[in-house]
Design a protein around this motif. Structure first.
Motif, PDB file in Angstrom:
ATOM      1  N   TYR A  25     -19.125 -26.647  21.783  1.00  0.00           N
ATOM      2  CA  TYR A  25     -19.461 -25.688  22.828  1.00  0.00           C
ATOM      3  C   TYR A  25     -18.190 -25.220  23.543  1.00  0.00           C
ATOM      4  N   VAL A  26     -18.073 -23.898  23.696  1.00  0.00           N
ATOM      5  CA  VAL A  26     -16.908 -23.285  24.334  1.00  0.00           C
ATOM      6  C   VAL A  26     -17.378 -22.538  25.569  1.00  0.00           C
ATOM      7  N   ALA A  27     -17.062 -23.041  26.751  1.00  0.00           N
ATOM      8  CA  ALA A  27     -17.429 -22.381  28.000  1.00  0.00           C
ATOM      9  C   ALA A  27     -16.433 -21.261  28.283  1.00  0.00           C
ATOM     10  N   VAL A  28     -16.933 -20.029  28.377  1.00  0.00           N
ATOM     11  CA  VAL A  28     -16.095 -18.867  28.666  1.00  0.00           C
ATOM     12  C   VAL A  28     -16.198 -18.598  30.159  1.00  0.00           C
ATOM     13  N   VAL A  29     -15.117 -18.864  30.891  1.00  0.00           N
ATOM     14  CA  VAL A  29     -15.167 -18.799  32.347  1.00  0.00           C
ATOM     15  C   VAL A  29     -14.078 -17.869  32.876  1.00  0.00           C
ATOM     16  N   GLY A  30     -14.226 -17.499  34.142  1.00  0.00           N
ATOM     17  CA  GLY A  30     -13.242 -16.640  34.792  1.00  0.00           C
ATOM     18  C   GLY A  30     -13.868 -15.879  35.931  1.00  0.00           C
ATOM     19  N   GLU A  31     -13.053 -15.106  36.607  1.00  0.00           N
ATOM     20  CA  GLU A  31     -13.545 -14.266  37.694  1.00  0.00           C
ATOM     21  C   GLU A  31     -14.477 -13.180  37.153  1.00  0.00           C
ATOM     22  N   PRO A  32     -15.226 -12.512  38.039  1.00  0.00           N
ATOM     23  CA  PRO A  32     -16.053 -11.393  37.574  1.00  0.00           C
ATOM     24  C   PRO A  32     -15.208 -10.270  36.978  1.00  0.00           C
ATOM     25  N   ASN A  33     -15.754  -9.635  35.950  1.00  0.00           N
ATOM     26  CA  ASN A  33     -15.189  -8.404  35.402  1.00  0.00           C
ATOM     27  C   ASN A  33     -13.821  -8.570  34.747  1.00  0.00           C
ATOM     28  N   VAL A  34     -13.574  -9.743  34.154  1.00  0.00           N
ATOM     29  CA  VAL A  34     -12.304  -9.951  33.456  1.00  0.00           C
ATOM     30  C   VAL A  34     -12.444  -9.761  31.946  1.00  0.00           C
ATOM     31  N   GLY A  35     -13.693  -9.567  31.443  1.00  0.00           N
ATOM     32  CA  GLY A  35     -13.881  -9.304  30.021  1.00  0.00           C
ATOM     33  C   GLY A  35     -14.497 -10.449  29.240  1.00  0.00           C
ATOM     34  N   LYS A  36     -15.141 -11.390  29.910  1.00  0.00           N
ATOM     35  CA  LYS A  36     -15.723 -12.552  29.220  1.00  0.00           C
ATOM     36  C   LYS A  36     -16.815 -12.127  28.237  1.00  0.00           C
ATOM     37  N   SER A  37     -17.752 -11.300  28.707  1.00  0.00           N
ATOM     38  CA  SER A  37     -18.861 -10.880  27.843  1.00  0.00           C
ATOM     39  C   SER A  37     -18.370  -9.987  26.716  1.00  0.00           C
ATOM     40  N   THR A  38     -17.421  -9.105  27.007  1.00  0.00           N
ATOM     41  CA  THR A  38     -16.855  -8.241  25.967  1.00  0.00           C
ATOM     42  C   THR A  38     -16.227  -9.074  24.858  1.00  0.00           C
ATOM     43  N   LEU A  39     -15.531 -10.131  25.236  1.00  0.00           N
ATOM     44  CA  LEU A  39     -14.875 -10.995  24.253  1.00  0.00           C
ATOM     45  C   LEU A  39     -15.913 -11.718  23.392  1.00  0.00           C
ATOM     46  N   MET A  40     -16.961 -12.268  24.017  1.00  0.00           N
ATOM     47  CA  MET A  40     -17.971 -12.960  23.233  1.00  0.00           C
ATOM     48  C   MET A  40     -18.689 -11.999  22.294  1.00  0.00           C
ATOM     49  N   ASN A  41     -19.057 -10.827  22.787  1.00  0.00           N
ATOM     50  CA  ASN A  41     -19.708  -9.832  21.925  1.00  0.00           C
ATOM     51  C   ASN A  41     -18.816  -9.457  20.744  1.00  0.00           C
ATOM     52  N   HIS A  42     -17.508  -9.375  20.978  1.00  0.00           N
ATOM     53  CA  HIS A  42     -16.567  -9.058  19.900  1.00  0.00           C
ATOM     54  C   HIS A  42     -16.631 -10.118  18.799  1.00  0.00           C
ATOM     55  N   TYR A  43     -16.626 -11.379  19.186  1.00  0.00           N
ATOM     56  CA  TYR A  43     -16.658 -12.446  18.180  1.00  0.00           C
ATOM     57  C   TYR A  43     -17.975 -12.479  17.418  1.00  0.00           C
ATOM     58  N   LEU A  44     -19.073 -12.159  18.100  1.00  0.00           N
ATOM     59  CA  LEU A  44     -20.381 -12.220  17.453  1.00  0.00           C
ATOM     60  C   LEU A  44     -20.681 -10.974  16.632  1.00  0.00           C
ATOM     61  N   GLN A  46     -21.999  -8.257  17.671  1.00  0.00           N
ATOM     62  CA  GLN A  46     -23.139  -7.522  18.212  1.00  0.00           C
ATOM     63  C   GLN A  46     -23.292  -7.873  19.683  1.00  0.00           C
ATOM     64  N   LYS A  47     -24.098  -7.076  20.384  1.00  0.00           N
ATOM     65  CA  LYS A  47     -24.261  -7.284  21.815  1.00  0.00           C
ATOM     66  C   LYS A  47     -25.278  -8.384  22.082  1.00  0.00           C
ATOM     67  N   VAL A  48     -24.798  -9.466  22.667  1.00  0.00           N
ATOM     68  CA  VAL A  48     -25.665 -10.524  23.166  1.00  0.00           C
ATOM     69  C   VAL A  48     -25.653 -10.514  24.685  1.00  0.00           C
ATOM     70  N   ALA A  49     -24.483 -10.245  25.255  1.00  0.00           N
ATOM     71  CA  ALA A  49     -24.342 -10.161  26.712  1.00  0.00           C
ATOM     72  C   ALA A  49     -24.123  -8.710  27.110  1.00  0.00           C
ATOM     73  N   ILE A  50     -24.842  -8.265  28.158  1.00  0.00           N
ATOM     74  CA  ILE A  50     -24.651  -6.900  28.627  1.00  0.00           C
ATOM     75  C   ILE A  50     -23.303  -6.797  29.324  1.00  0.00           C
ATOM     76  N   VAL A  51     -22.737  -5.594  29.324  1.00  0.00           N
ATOM     77  CA  VAL A  51     -21.446  -5.367  29.958  1.00  0.00           C
ATOM     78  C   VAL A  51     -21.522  -4.124  30.825  1.00  0.00           C
ATOM     79  N   SER A  52     -20.722  -4.099  31.874  1.00  0.00           N
ATOM     80  CA  SER A  52     -20.598  -2.918  32.723  1.00  0.00           C
ATOM     81  C   SER A  52     -19.305  -3.067  33.509  1.00  0.00           C
ATOM     82  N   PRO A  53     -18.805  -1.959  34.087  1.00  0.00           N
ATOM     83  CA  PRO A  53     -17.590  -2.061  34.899  1.00  0.00           C
ATOM     84  C   PRO A  53     -17.821  -2.794  36.216  1.00  0.00           C
ATOM     85  N   ARG A  54     -19.075  -3.045  36.568  1.00  0.00           N
ATOM     86  CA  ARG A  54     -19.368  -3.666  37.856  1.00  0.00           C
ATOM     87  C   ARG A  54     -19.172  -5.177  37.784  1.00  0.00           C
ATOM     88  N   PRO A  55     -18.624  -5.768  38.857  1.00  0.00           N
ATOM     89  CA  PRO A  55     -18.476  -7.221  38.873  1.00  0.00           C
ATOM     90  C   PRO A  55     -19.838  -7.911  38.933  1.00  0.00           C
TER      91      PRO A  55
END
Length: 313
Positions: A25-44, A46-55
Motif C-alpha cells: 500500500y502506497v499512501a499518496v499524501v500532501g497539501e491540497p491541489n498539489v497533483g496527488k489525484s492526477t498522479l494516481m490517475n496517470h499510473y492507472l 484511467q480516472k479513478v479520482a476526480i480532479v479540479s483546480p480547486r483545493p
C-alpha cells in the motif's frame, strides 16, 4: 500494512508469480491541489479520482490498484492535508493521517513551483517516523531552470531520509522513474486484488464523484465546497441503459438557487456534462435525474457527515 489487507492477501490466489514479486500500500499524501489525484490517475491509465483546480477536491481515501507482472501497487489517494475549519475538514485530515499509518510506502507529493509552506513543515514532522518515504517534486515544468537546485534542496531538507525525484504529473515526465523507486521499496508479497481490478470503489460512489466534479468546475466561490452528492437510485432499465437519480446537497437556500440557475439552466448544464462522464465510465447510455436539497451547515454536523458517507473506517 493493515490487518484487512493481510486477510485479503491471504485469501487471494493468483497462480504463479515471480519469487521477487512485490506488493503493498502506497499512501499518496500532501497539501491540497498539489497533483496527488492526477498522479494516481496517470499510473492507472484511467480516472479513478476526480480532479479540479480547486483545493480539497478529494474528500475520501480512494484506492487505485496498479498490477504489473512483477508487482501490485495499491495507491491510497488521500484528501489534501490542511488546517481544518469544520468537521468535514477534520474528517479529511484524519483520513490522510490514518492512510500514512496503514501504508508500506508514503509518497509525499509537493508543488515544487512554490517554496515549502508552514503546512508542509508540519507534514514533514508526521513523516519522520514513516518506514519508507518518497518525495515527488511535482510541477517541475513551472520551476525556472536556475531555481531547480535551490527548490529541490529546500524540500529535501524537510525530510532528509526521503528519496526525492522531480516529476510533472500532467505530462508524465519523470513518473516512470518515480514508479520504479516506489516498487523497489515495497515488500515482497502476493497480489491482494484480482489483476483486472482498478479500484475498490462501487459504481454509485464513482458516479456521485463525477457529478460533484462538474459542480466544482461550474460553480464559484464557496458553493462548490458546500456540495455533497448521494446516488439514490441506480437501475438498469435495459441492457444498454441505466437510470440514475442523485441528490445534490448544499448548505443554504441561496446556494440551491445558484446551483439550479435561472430557469434551471445551471442544473441542466451540470447534468449534461456529468452524464457524458458517467456514460464513459459505465460504457452504457445513462438517463440522469438530479435533485437539489438543502442540509443546513452539513459540513459542521457529525450526524449529517455520517449520513452523507463521511465515516472513518
Amino acid at each position: 500494512m493493515s490487518e484487512e489487507a493481510e486477510i485479503v492477501g491471504a485469501d487471494w490466489l493468483t497462480g504463479e508469480l515471480p519469487p521477487d514479486h512485490r506488493s503493498g500500500y502506497v499512501a499518496v499524501v500532501g497539501e491540497p491541489n498539489v497533483g496527488k489525484s492526477t498522479l494516481m490517475n496517470h499510473y492507472l491509465g484511467q480516472k479513478v479520482a476526480i480532479v479540479s483546480p480547486r483545493p480539497q477536491t478529494t474528500r475520501h481515501r480512494l484506492l487505485g490498484i496498479l498490477t504489473r507482472p512483477d508487482a501490485q501497487v495499491i495507491f491510497l489517494d488521500t484528501p489534501g492535508i490542511h488546517r481544518p475549519l469544520d468537521k468535514l475538514g477534520e474528517y479529511m485530515v484524519e483520513t490522510a493521517r490514518r492512510a500514512i499509518l496503514d501504508a508500506d510506502v508514503v509518497l509525499w507529493v509537493v508543488d515544487s513551483s512554490t517554496p515549502p509552506s508552514p503546512q508542509e513543515h508540519e507534514i514533514a514532522s508526521w513523516l519522520k517516523e514513516a518506514p519508507e518515504t518518497v518525495l515527488a517534486l511535482n510541477k517541475m515544468d513551472l520551476v525556472p531552470a536556475d531555481s531547480i537546485p535551490e527548490r529541490a534542496e529546500a524540500y529535501h531538507e524537510l525530510l532528509p531520509q526521503a528519496e526525492w525525484l522531480p516529476i510533472t504529473a500532467t505530462t508524465g515526465e519523470g513518473c516512470d522513474r518515480l514508479l520504479e523507486v516506489i516498487v523497489a521499496k515495497l515488500p515482497l508479497g502476493p497480489r491482494y486484488f484480482p489483476e483486472e481490478q482498478i479500484t475498490d470503489q462501487q459504481e454509485r460512489f464513482v458516479v456521485a464523484e463525477l457529478i460533484r466534479e462538474q459542480a466544482l468546475g461550474l460553480l464559484f466561490q464557496e458553493v462548490p465546497h458546500a456540495v455533497a452528492v448521494m446516488v439514490e437510485e441506480f437501475k438498469e432499465r435495459r441492457e444498454d441503459l441505466v437510470y440514475i437519480a442523485a441528490t445534490i446537497y448544499v448548505e443554504r437556500e441561496s446556494q440551491k438557487g445558484i446551483l439550479i440557475g435561472k430557469g434551471g439552466q445551471m442544473l441542466k448544464t451540470l447534468g449534461a456534462a456529468a452524464r457524458q462522464q458517467i456514460e464513459q465510465f459505465l460504457e452504457r447510455r445513462v438517463y440522469l435525474e438530479l435533485w437539489v436539497k438543502v442540509r443546513k451547515n452539513w459540513r459542521k454536523d457529525e450526524r449529517e457527515l455520517r449520513r452523507l458517507g463521511y465515516v472513518l473506517r
